[in-house]
Design an enzyme around this catalytic site. Sequence first.
Site, PDB file in Angstrom:
ATOM      1  N   CYS A  80      98.674  11.592  59.235  1.00  7.12           N
ATOM      2  CA  CYS A  80      99.301  12.369  58.026  1.00  7.12           C
ATOM      3  C   CYS A  80      99.873  13.760  58.449  1.00  7.12           C
ATOM      4  CB  CYS A  80      97.917  12.401  57.036  1.00  7.12           C
ATOM      5  SG  CYS A  80      98.683  12.713  55.540  1.00  7.12           S
ATOM      6  N   GLU A 135      92.259   5.599  60.258  1.00  9.07           N
ATOM      7  CA  GLU A 135      90.798   5.993  60.012  1.00  9.07           C
ATOM      8  C   GLU A 135      90.144   4.998  58.865  1.00  9.07           C
ATOM      9  OE1 GLU A 135      91.687   9.488  57.566  1.00  9.07           O
ATOM     10  OE2 GLU A 135      92.720   8.360  59.159  1.00  9.07           O
ATOM     11  N   HIS A 179      96.734   6.939  56.914  1.00  4.45           N
ATOM     12  CA  HIS A 179      95.150   7.351  57.408  1.00  4.45           C
ATOM     13  C   HIS A 179      94.802   6.010  57.937  1.00  4.45           C
ATOM     14  CE1 HIS A 179      94.758  11.476  56.020  1.00  4.45           C
ATOM     15  NE2 HIS A 179      95.640  11.113  55.134  1.00  4.45           N
TER      16      HIS A 179
END
Length: 238
Positions: free
Chosen positions: A112, A217, A215
């Site tokens: 990001c 993750e 994102h």
Amino acid sequence: MTTPLIGLTLDVDAPRGLAKAPHYSLRSTYTQAVSAAGGVPLCLPHEAAMIETYADTIAGLVVTGGGFDVNPSLYGDNTKHATVTTKEGRTHFELGMVKAMLKRNKPVLGICGGEQLINVILGGTLIQHIEDEVTDSLLHEQPNPRTEAGHKVKLTEGSLLQRIVGATELPVNSAHHQAVKSVGTGVVINATAPDGVIEGIEDPRYKFCLGVQWHPELNVTSGDGKILTAFVSAAKAA
């Protein structure tokens, strides 16, 4: 090295509590994703004097996202959109860390805002506010939970990202009001949204230098996990 040490950059919050001192913060999903990919997560305090030591010690760097923006002056823009907020200390530290890691040709993954900073370091510029610069833009700050996809991105055939994911399209979450505007010489655009907004970059001059606007993750799709696994695998070989 079978379990590489992976540095993660921290956010910094306003002073609070009895000490009235700033506080570091990082969502646990970042460290969990690194661990799941086979790395040992290490959070990096913003100690500028320690940048070279950090870079010598860790095998890879994740530049995390955050609710702030890169100062436009860093990419030669003398204007500042009303929505732009900066955290100069954090940006200064992350800029130094990325440069130190690239100097050592150690893997760097930008997520990001981390992708946006890497793009600036590599000679690119940023869109300061998508809704004001992109006609008929998507909702890049998606209204649904960030653990769900907001839109899809098209992956550039033959790019590192496309080879990692093993597909030409990927559903991604979306939580940003800025994006890459132009890239520096030699930098490859590896993902784009349906409205043309750049969603990913990479620099093939380095062993592993990859940035994504979403994102991974949060592991919305299997492709996200593949990105973290490829990054940690590159760090093992660093």
